[in-house]
Scaffold this motif. Structure first.
Motif, PDB file in Angstrom:
ATOM      1  N   LEU A  47      17.856 -14.488 -37.023  1.00 21.27           N
ATOM      2  CA  LEU A  47      16.467 -14.668 -37.774  1.00 21.27           C
ATOM      3  C   LEU A  47      16.721 -16.086 -38.332  1.00 21.27           C
ATOM      4  O   LEU A  47      17.577 -16.225 -38.978  1.00 21.27           O
ATOM      5  CB  LEU A  47      16.395 -13.565 -38.657  1.00 21.27           C
ATOM      6  N   VAL A  48      15.260 -16.706 -38.373  1.00 21.89           N
ATOM      7  CA  VAL A  48      15.599 -17.792 -39.205  1.00 21.89           C
ATOM      8  C   VAL A  48      14.432 -17.799 -40.335  1.00 21.89           C
ATOM      9  O   VAL A  48      14.654 -17.934 -41.698  1.00 21.89           O
ATOM     10  CB  VAL A  48      14.810 -19.107 -38.502  1.00 21.89           C
ATOM     11  N   ALA A  49      13.297 -17.289 -40.083  1.00 23.61           N
ATOM     12  CA  ALA A  49      12.229 -16.762 -40.956  1.00 23.61           C
ATOM     13  C   ALA A  49      11.253 -15.942 -40.377  1.00 23.61           C
ATOM     14  O   ALA A  49      10.957 -15.934 -39.266  1.00 23.61           O
ATOM     15  CB  ALA A  49      11.584 -18.023 -41.810  1.00 23.61           C
ATOM     16  N   GLY A  54       0.465 -10.026 -44.577  1.00 26.03           N
ATOM     17  CA  GLY A  54       0.031  -9.799 -45.949  1.00 26.03           C
ATOM     18  C   GLY A  54       0.674 -11.219 -46.689  1.00 26.03           C
ATOM     19  O   GLY A  54       0.346 -11.222 -48.138  1.00 26.03           O
ATOM     20  N   GLY A  55       1.441 -11.842 -46.170  1.00 26.26           N
ATOM     21  CA  GLY A  55       2.261 -13.072 -46.608  1.00 26.26           C
ATOM     22  C   GLY A  55       3.565 -12.907 -47.250  1.00 26.26           C
ATOM     23  O   GLY A  55       4.315 -13.999 -47.669  1.00 26.26           O
ATOM     24  N   SER A  56       4.316 -11.788 -46.990  1.00 25.97           N
ATOM     25  CA  SER A  56       5.554 -11.550 -47.346  1.00 25.97           C
ATOM     26  C   SER A  56       6.457 -12.164 -46.405  1.00 25.97           C
ATOM     27  O   SER A  56       6.350 -12.266 -45.150  1.00 25.97           O
ATOM     28  CB  SER A  56       5.899 -10.230 -47.388  1.00 25.97           C
ATOM     29  N   THR A  57       7.528 -12.959 -47.103  1.00 23.85           N
ATOM     30  CA  THR A  57       8.341 -13.743 -46.318  1.00 23.85           C
ATOM     31  C   THR A  57       9.809 -13.571 -46.515  1.00 23.85           C
ATOM     32  O   THR A  57      10.059 -12.664 -47.335  1.00 23.85           O
ATOM     33  CB  THR A  57       8.413 -15.284 -46.470  1.00 23.85           C
ATOM     34  N   SER A  58      10.562 -13.625 -45.531  1.00 23.73           N
ATOM     35  CA  SER A  58      11.882 -13.506 -45.480  1.00 23.73           C
ATOM     36  C   SER A  58      12.657 -14.824 -44.723  1.00 23.73           C
ATOM     37  O   SER A  58      12.139 -14.932 -43.896  1.00 23.73           O
ATOM     38  CB  SER A  58      12.654 -12.102 -44.910  1.00 23.73           C
ATOM     39  N   THR A  59      13.661 -15.375 -45.411  1.00 25.73           N
ATOM     40  CA  THR A  59      14.248 -16.544 -44.730  1.00 25.73           C
ATOM     41  C   THR A  59      15.791 -16.596 -44.736  1.00 25.73           C
ATOM     42  O   THR A  59      16.351 -15.806 -45.830  1.00 25.73           O
ATOM     43  CB  THR A  59      13.993 -17.764 -45.649  1.00 25.73           C
ATOM     44  N   ALA A  60      16.560 -17.038 -43.676  1.00 24.76           N
ATOM     45  CA  ALA A  60      17.828 -17.026 -43.660  1.00 24.76           C
ATOM     46  C   ALA A  60      18.375 -17.751 -44.842  1.00 24.76           C
ATOM     47  O   ALA A  60      17.962 -18.907 -45.126  1.00 24.76           O
ATOM     48  CB  ALA A  60      18.344 -17.443 -42.139  1.00 24.76           C
ATOM     49  N   ASP A  61      19.705 -17.391 -45.432  1.00 19.44           N
ATOM     50  CA  ASP A  61      20.195 -18.153 -46.505  1.00 19.44           C
ATOM     51  C   ASP A  61      20.625 -19.733 -46.173  1.00 19.44           C
ATOM     52  O   ASP A  61      20.380 -20.543 -46.958  1.00 19.44           O
ATOM     53  CB  ASP A  61      21.468 -17.532 -46.844  1.00 19.44           C
ATOM     54  N   VAL A  63      18.827 -21.724 -44.333  1.00 23.57           N
ATOM     55  CA  VAL A  63      17.789 -22.505 -44.318  1.00 23.57           C
ATOM     56  C   VAL A  63      16.549 -22.533 -45.629  1.00 23.57           C
ATOM     57  O   VAL A  63      15.984 -23.436 -45.804  1.00 23.57           O
ATOM     58  CB  VAL A  63      16.797 -22.464 -43.028  1.00 23.57           C
ATOM     59  N   LYS A  64      17.207 -21.788 -46.345  1.00 25.22           N
ATOM     60  CA  LYS A  64      16.304 -21.590 -47.734  1.00 25.22           C
ATOM     61  C   LYS A  64      16.357 -22.977 -48.415  1.00 25.22           C
ATOM     62  O   LYS A  64      17.178 -23.657 -48.431  1.00 25.22           O
ATOM     63  CB  LYS A  64      17.052 -20.521 -48.723  1.00 25.22           C
ATOM     64  N   GLY A  65      15.284 -23.116 -48.934  1.00 22.82           N
ATOM     65  CA  GLY A  65      14.948 -24.509 -49.761  1.00 22.82           C
ATOM     66  C   GLY A  65      14.579 -25.722 -48.777  1.00 22.82           C
ATOM     67  O   GLY A  65      14.354 -26.974 -49.322  1.00 22.82           O
ATOM     68  N   ARG A  66      14.853 -25.620 -47.352  1.00 25.07           N
ATOM     69  CA  ARG A  66      14.716 -26.567 -46.427  1.00 25.07           C
ATOM     70  C   ARG A  66      13.627 -26.155 -45.442  1.00 25.07           C
ATOM     71  O   ARG A  66      12.897 -26.927 -45.064  1.00 25.07           O
ATOM     72  CB  ARG A  66      16.040 -26.585 -45.467  1.00 25.07           C
ATOM     73  N   PHE A  67      13.452 -24.850 -45.011  1.00 24.63           N
ATOM     74  CA  PHE A  67      12.398 -24.492 -44.059  1.00 24.63           C
ATOM     75  C   PHE A  67      11.430 -23.728 -44.700  1.00 24.63           C
ATOM     76  O   PHE A  67      11.834 -22.778 -45.573  1.00 24.63           O
ATOM     77  CB  PHE A  67      13.080 -23.603 -42.888  1.00 24.63           C
ATOM     78  N   THR A  68      10.131 -23.848 -44.296  1.00 19.43           N
ATOM     79  CA  THR A  68       8.941 -22.964 -44.866  1.00 19.43           C
ATOM     80  C   THR A  68       8.357 -22.523 -43.699  1.00 19.43           C
ATOM     81  O   THR A  68       7.796 -23.153 -42.921  1.00 19.43           O
ATOM     82  CB  THR A  68       8.051 -24.005 -45.830  1.00 19.43           C
ATOM     83  N   ILE A  69       8.089 -21.106 -43.945  1.00 17.58           N
ATOM     84  CA  ILE A  69       7.153 -20.495 -42.886  1.00 17.58           C
ATOM     85  C   ILE A  69       5.808 -19.909 -43.458  1.00 17.58           C
ATOM     86  O   ILE A  69       5.577 -19.804 -44.671  1.00 17.58           O
ATOM     87  CB  ILE A  69       8.068 -19.159 -42.308  1.00 17.58           C
ATOM     88  N   VAL A  78       1.571 -19.085 -36.180  1.00 12.25           N
ATOM     89  CA  VAL A  78       2.732 -19.294 -37.412  1.00 12.25           C
ATOM     90  C   VAL A  78       3.261 -20.575 -37.079  1.00 12.25           C
ATOM     91  O   VAL A  78       3.535 -21.118 -36.076  1.00 12.25           O
ATOM     92  CB  VAL A  78       3.969 -18.255 -37.110  1.00 12.25           C
ATOM     93  N   TYR A  79       3.906 -21.179 -38.489  1.00  9.32           N
ATOM     94  CA  TYR A  79       4.259 -22.528 -38.330  1.00  9.32           C
ATOM     95  C   TYR A  79       5.696 -22.392 -39.090  1.00  9.32           C
ATOM     96  O   TYR A  79       6.010 -21.528 -39.980  1.00  9.32           O
ATOM     97  CB  TYR A  79       3.438 -23.434 -39.096  1.00  9.32           C
ATOM     98  N   LEU A  80       6.430 -23.315 -38.693  1.00 10.17           N
ATOM     99  CA  LEU A  80       7.784 -23.355 -39.333  1.00 10.17           C
ATOM    100  C   LEU A  80       8.291 -25.010 -39.581  1.00 10.17           C
ATOM    101  O   LEU A  80       8.167 -25.671 -38.605  1.00 10.17           O
ATOM    102  CB  LEU A  80       9.032 -23.028 -38.551  1.00 10.17           C
ATOM    103  N   GLN A  81       8.036 -25.213 -40.864  1.00  4.76           N
ATOM    104  CA  GLN A  81       8.204 -26.427 -41.516  1.00  4.76           C
ATOM    105  C   GLN A  81       9.825 -26.851 -41.794  1.00  4.76           C
ATOM    106  O   GLN A  81      10.363 -26.008 -42.665  1.00  4.76           O
ATOM    107  CB  GLN A  81       7.420 -26.983 -42.725  1.00  4.76           C
ATOM    108  N   MET A  82      10.185 -27.620 -40.946  1.00  7.40           N
ATOM    109  CA  MET A  82      11.872 -27.803 -40.890  1.00  7.40           C
ATOM    110  C   MET A  82      11.988 -29.248 -41.519  1.00  7.40           C
ATOM    111  O   MET A  82      11.844 -30.202 -40.968  1.00  7.40           O
ATOM    112  CB  MET A  82      12.528 -27.597 -39.997  1.00  7.40           C
ATOM    113  N   ASN A  83      12.475 -29.118 -42.893  1.00  5.35           N
ATOM    114  CA  ASN A  83      12.788 -30.663 -43.449  1.00  5.35           C
ATOM    115  C   ASN A  83      14.364 -30.642 -43.781  1.00  5.35           C
ATOM    116  O   ASN A  83      15.146 -29.508 -43.736  1.00  5.35           O
ATOM    117  CB  ASN A  83      12.105 -30.521 -44.873  1.00  5.35           C
ATOM    118  N   SER A  84      14.962 -31.769 -44.146  1.00  7.03           N
ATOM    119  CA  SER A  84      16.442 -31.937 -44.392  1.00  7.03           C
ATOM    120  C   SER A  84      17.156 -31.364 -43.322  1.00  7.03           C
ATOM    121  O   SER A  84      18.099 -30.639 -43.492  1.00  7.03           O
ATOM    122  CB  SER A  84      16.704 -31.532 -45.638  1.00  7.03           C
ATOM    123  N   LEU A  85      16.858 -31.525 -41.911  1.00  6.13           N
ATOM    124  CA  LEU A  85      17.341 -30.905 -40.927  1.00  6.13           C
ATOM    125  C   LEU A  85      19.075 -31.432 -40.773  1.00  6.13           C
ATOM    126  O   LEU A  85      19.121 -32.681 -41.093  1.00  6.13           O
ATOM    127  CB  LEU A  85      16.870 -31.099 -39.691  1.00  6.13           C
TER     128      LEU A  85
END
Length: 121
Positions: A47-49, A54-61, A63-69, A78-85
């Motif tokens: 799992l990545v994210a 309802g908008g609740s999210t879960s994100t893998a440790d 990628v936290k702070g770098r990826f946004t779902i 659904v979108y996955l914005q991936m920064n600081s790759l």
């Protein structure tokens, strides 16, 4: 018949950004959640994210702070914005959706075909 169409993968340099999109279509009565998983060579799918309707999210440790779902419920996308790759983000990324199809009363699980993300200089 429910289908998931992914887009947005590619080759990017370390520190760069990519945005993945996944649109669900065909015989959808409702969506419980959508998300992204990835599989690197020689490793299992992880799992990545994930985001619920309802908008609740879960994100893998990792990628936290770098990826946004995020999710556009009107477009079933659904979108996955991936920064600081980083090079370790290199993998095939798979879209996943938990959908109530019109054909049955049951919640079912659907997968996209996968899109390659390669982070390399």
């Amino acid at each position: 018949q429910v289908q998931l169409a992914e887009s947005g993968g590619g080759l990017v340099q370390p520190g760069g950004s990519l945005r993945l999109s996944c649109a669900a279509s065909g015989g959808i009565r409702g969506i419980n959640a959508m998300g992204w998983y990835r599989q690197a060579p020689g490793k299992g799918r992880a799992l990545v994210a994930r985001i619920t309707s309802g908008g609740s999210t879960s994100t893998a440790d990792s990628v936290k702070g770098r990826f946004t779902i995020s999710i556009d419920k009107a477009k079933n996308t659904v979108y996955l914005q991936m920064n600081s790759l980083k090079p370790e983000d290199t993998a095939v990324y798979y879209c996943n959706a938990e959908i109530w199809p019109t054909a049955t009363p049951f919640l079912d699980n659907y997968w996209g075909q996968g899109t390659q993300v390669t982070v390399s200089s």
